[in-house]
Each structure stands twice: as C-alpha cells, then as structure tokens.
Design an enzyme around this catalytic site. Structure first.
Site: not given
Length: 615
Positions: A320, A349
């Site tokens: 993330d 990400e």
C-alpha cells in the site's frame, strides 16, 4: 515454602516482559542476522545472554528503557529453543525463544505471475462465516451494518467457505485487503491502520484461521497475496502508547498531513520542504507515519514481512501507498525480501499519472536509472490503464484523433518505458475507486472491459462482486463501493454464490467472466507472449498475443455499428494460419491466404472476439 513462593512472585514482577517480536524464527534462513525486540518495564537496564553459545552481535537501547533490541546471527540456528537470560543486580529471569523447522524449498517458492488472475476482496464486506466473532472485547469498534462506513462482520471463515466459488470463476490468486488488527474507534473495517502487525484481527479470526486460508488455497492450486503497509500504522498501535523513540514516527512535532504529491520523489526541481512533507507527512490523522530511515524501524518492517511469508506460506505482497515512504528505504525493504525469496513477487501501489512516473517504481527501471535509482520492486500497478476505464473511454463509441479505442492503442505504445511489461498489475477498479459497473452500467461495456483485462500483457486483477454486476458509487463514500456480497450473510434473502439462485442479470455477468478467465488459465500466448497491435479503425482495435507456438487475435469493436473487417491488413500475423475459433462464441472461420480472395470477419456492435488461431 513461603520464602520460595515470595522469590517466585518477585521473579515474575521483576521480569515484566510484555512483548517479544518476532515471536519466533526459523532455521536455515538466508538473512544473516535476527534482531529481536524485547519490550517490558525497564528491560533495557538488564544484561542479556543467550544459550547454545550463540553470540549477541548487538544489544541496542533507545531513549525508552522499556525497549531492548537484541541481534544474533542466524547461521548456526537450529530447530529448537534458545534461552535468553536477563540479569540485573544478581536477579535473573529467562525467556524461551523458539527456532522452527523451515518448510522445504521455502526460499525458492513460486510467486504470482502473468499466468494468474487476482481476485481482490474486502474481507469485512465479502462473507460472514462466523457471526460469533463479529465483536470482541479486546477491540473497540463493534459491528453496525446500518452505517455505510461501519463494520459488517465479514471474516476469514467466510472467505474459506467460498473458495470453490472463487476458483470456479477462473481465479488463481487471492488478494485480501489487510487482516491484521485495526483497533481504531471507527472506520476500522478497511484495516489499513494496523494496531498490531503480528496479529490477525480477532473479528476476522485468528492467526491460525489465516493459516487455514493459506492451506485451503494451496490445496486448490491457488495463491495467497498479503496486503502490506510500510508507510503507516494506526494511532492506536501499541507502540504509539509507549514509543520506542521520538523518531520511530515522523513528528512535526506530532501530526502533520502529507501533501499527497509523491511526484516529489523523482522531481529534479523539487523544493526540499515539499518533498519532506510528501514523504514524512501523515496519510491521515489516525495513521502515524513510520520513519523508515530509522534502522530499527526498517529492520522491524523487513523482519515482519519475512515472518509473514514464512509463517503463512505467502505467495506475494501488494504494498500500500508505496511511494509515500522514503524511496531509498523502500528499496532496502523490497530487496531484503526478494533476497530472501528470489522468486517472490511484490506489487507496488504507485498511484501516479504518467507512464514514466509509474515505470520509475519498477525494478530495473530505465527511468529510475536516470537518477541512479532502483526500487527492486518487481511489479507495479498499471494506473494509466485503470485511468482510461475510470474516465469512461469505452463510452466513446465514435473514434476521433484522440478519443475512443485510439486511447487504448496509445496506452500500450508506452510499454517501452517499463522494464517488464508482463509484470504489471492490470485492473479496471479496486477497493479505492468507482465500481466498473457504476462507470459503465451495462453488460456490453463490462464484457469489453473483461476481454481487455483477460488478453493484454500483465497480471489481471478483478474486484469481488463485479462479476455478478455489483455496483456502488464512491461519491456516496468508500463504504458504498465495498458492499456486502449477496449471500454472504445469514439474513440475506438471495445468494449469488450459488448459480441456481443468481438472478438472470447476475448470471449474465458471471458466465461471461468465468468463460474468459477460465480460458485464460491455459492460454500461454496471453501469459508470456509478445504483443503486436494495429492502429484502430472505425473504433475497432485489433491486437495479437503470440509466441512461437501459438497466437491469439483479439478484436474489440467499441463502435455502435456492426463492422466487417478485412483480414488482409493483418497478414504479417495471419500468414501462417488457416483458421481461427472465437473462444467466446465457439464460432470458427477460414483464413484465406490468397491474393485473389479476401478473408473478412464480421463483428457485432459493442462486442469482442478472442480468436485462437490454428495453422
């Protein structure tokens, strides 16, 4: 007797060892050392030794006397127990530390790759397999299904109960948003603010339940991808209540929000203050930003990530907010994991807005090399392709110079920027975006989107529920794009997990998704083949995926007109073939390699063909 009991009680109070992390380790690890965090009242005032003639390489104290970081070599560690002895003023206590037997060939585990289909689940909203764990006394937030941003009770058991449904769809890898404990007072259901990174949230199950999920997936020939967060924790993380050091988290002092401009990481003209705020600012007020430049923090994150791979037998990580952390530190983190597991895939990400900016974050990037930077991260998310879906390019039914299928062609013309185009995650939506069925509220556009994801280079990822037509608007809040899967709760009146009880509309979405992705599982040309594409004409885009052994022709007609297409134009890709079969309709046609006769195919409006070619 009373004297012995008094000594025993004194010894217990003297120890006050509250946490040990990692809680255990393994023999035969590639990593050369292990740094163990011991946490307890005034633990740093103790002298520490360890059994079996294991030397202590370093015993690191911080400004907080309740922490002691003890480093030992791993070379001679064998399965069994080590005894750590803590001494102070002639008083002693011990802690038994287990070294486990490592799984055979664990180091060279196979990870997810371009042969896989990834299914993304928001576990709190997928299925509630055990209503008894919806709430727990050790965590704050209780279930409230009337609140769009509340906890709904989905759990790991609910996922396990529906693995056969997921596999039947053609899925080979499961990515779940985080499952570790998130003890925020509200909005905790997404679990990106973790309060204990060694513990599965009890509202999802236990660590052992997570192991069962891994086991059940592997028994079905499927893979498990864990969502990892390196950038931040929860403000209710146990360390926030007694920080190891002031600089464990970024402080200004205390909270200051990031400017979210991660382009500052590679901007040669950046102001230092802007770059610092982007990297060191907190993502939101409830998520304190970790200081990866602190060697103790970095080692903690590396070991925690390796521990989960080994403990849960993981097959990959999705990371993330990857560019929000210090980029050099992230390269250290990623390289440490891939050094331990050379075949392990990690997805970053990197939500950025140009091909070059995204390519910068992929391992061995030619763009990163301009600044002598290598992220060592094998996989990045193709946010530029996602952006086309999000902006509604499939709604452009008439082709112009810059709109329609030419946008898809232009996207792939930038593939030269990426170091490995097969190792890109391709997607039309995820848990943070508008639902694809909200952007395109009709089956035909959904089918075009799934055809594209199933046939272009990279690793396709789909989002739970879209395969049955589920929708939701981010405009109403994140909770609306994370709805309950029909049939996932005992009080649901309709069950979309079961083909016999799906509505006709749900089955239309599902059957197409299943057909295209079940076929993809064995399509080698799609997994590893090269791409040759042709400039779109009349809003029809044609491309080929091919190896030396096989070839697939894909035709996307995004116009509202039936099109008759001459095959002469594609002669360089068709000259070795005499026929083809559309896997979507099972329709076959002849390819005539004769200058006097022209072969054509007809394609209906807003439809696609996936043609397997034969010699």
């Amino acid at each position: 007797m009373k004297k012995l009991l008094l000594l025993f009680l004194t010894s217990l109070s003297f120890a006050q060892l509250q946490r040990v992390e990692p809680p255990f380790w393994w023999e035969n690890m590639h990593r050369e050392s292990l740094q163990i965090l011991f946490y307890g009242k005034n633990i740093a005032s103790h002298e520490v030794t360890v059994s079996d003639q294991i030397p202590i390489l370093n015993s690191t104290k911080t400004e907080n006397p309740n922490y002691l970081f003890v480093t030992i070599p791993t070379k001679n560690l064998k399965k069994g127990n080590l005894t750590f002895t803590f001494s102070q003023n002639k008083k002693k206590f011990t802690h038994t530390y287990e070294i486990k037997d490592r799984k055979e060939n664990s180091r060279f585990r196979k990870s997810f790759d371009s042969s896989d289909l990834v299914y993304l689940i928001m576990p709190d909203r997928f299925a509630n397999g055990d209503t008894s764990n919806d709430s727990h006394q050790s965590v704050i937030e209780k279930p409230n299904r009337n609140n769009i941003n509340g906890r709904y009770g989905g759990d790991i058991k609910g996922i396990i109960q529906n693995l056969d449904y997921i596999k039947d769809l053609g899925v080979t890898a499961l990515w779940s948003t985080p499952l570790c404990e998130d003890n925020d007072e509200r909005g905790s259901y997404h679990h990106y603010g973790q309060s204990d990174v060694y513990k599965i949230d009890l509202r999802f199950g236990t660590n052992e339940t997570y192991l069962e999920l891994s086991k059940q997936l592997h028994q079905r020939g499927m893979k498990l991808i864990k969502d990892y967060v390196t950038n931040h924790w929860s403000y209710n993380h146990w360390m926030m209540h007694d920080m190891p050091s002031y600089d464990w988290f970024h402080q200004f002092p205390g909270y200051k929000q990031t400017n979210y401009k991660t382009t500052t990481q590679m901007d040669p003209n950046v102001a230092a203050s802007d770059k610092k705020l982007a990297m060191d600012g907190w993502f939101v007020k409830s998520m304190p930003d970790l200081n990866q430049k602190n060697p103790l923090v970095m080692n903690y994150l590396i070991q925690n990530a390796i521990w989960w791979v080994e403990y849960a037998d993981l097959d990959g990580y999705r990371v993330d907010t990857y560019p929000y952390a210090d980029k050099e530190s992230m390269a250290t983190w990623t390289k440490a994991i891939t050094d331990e597991y050379p075949n392990f895939n990690i997805t970053a990400e990197a939500w950025l807005y140009t091909h070059a900016q995204i390519a910068y974050w992929q391992k061995d990037s030619k763009i990163g090399a301009i600044q002598n930077y290598n992220s060592y991260c094998p996989n990045v998310m193709d946010f530029m392709l996602f952006g086309l879906f999000e902006k509604g390019f499939l709604k452009k039914e008439e082709q112009t110079w810059a709109e329609g299928m030419i946008q898809l062609y232009d996207h792939f013309s930038n593939d030269f920027l990426f170091s490995d185009t097969n190792n890109l995650l391709v997607f039309a939506e995820n848990h943070d975006t508008q639902r694809i069925n909200f952007v395109y509220p009709n089956l035909k556009d959904y089918q075009l989107a799934m055809t594209i994801l199933a046939t272009v280079r990279g690793i396709p990822q789909i989002y739970y529920g879209s395969e049955i037509g589920m929708t939701g608007s981010k405009d109403k809040g994140d909770g609306d794009i994370r709805r309950e899967f029909p049939g996932g709760w005992p009080d649901h009146t309709q069950n979309a997990f079961d083909q016999n009880t799906r509505t006709a509309e749900q089955e239309a979405y599902h059957s197409f998704t299943k057909k295209v992705f079940q076929w993809r599982k064995n399509a080698k040309a799609i997994h590893h083949g090269k791409t040759t594409h042709y400039l779109p004409q009349n809003n029809v885009y044609v491309y080929f995926r091919h190896t030396e052994q096989e070839s697939v022709m894909v035709v996307i007609n995004n116009s509202n007109q039936k099109q008759e297409i001459s095959l002469d134009r594609f002669e360089e890709n068709l000259k070795e073939f005499s026929e083809g079969t559309d896997i979507l309709t099972n329709q076959s046609f002849e390819i005539i390699n004769n200058e006097a006769v022209s072969s054509t195919i007809t394609i209906e409006p807003k439809s696609s063909k996936i043609i397997k070619l034969k010699k």
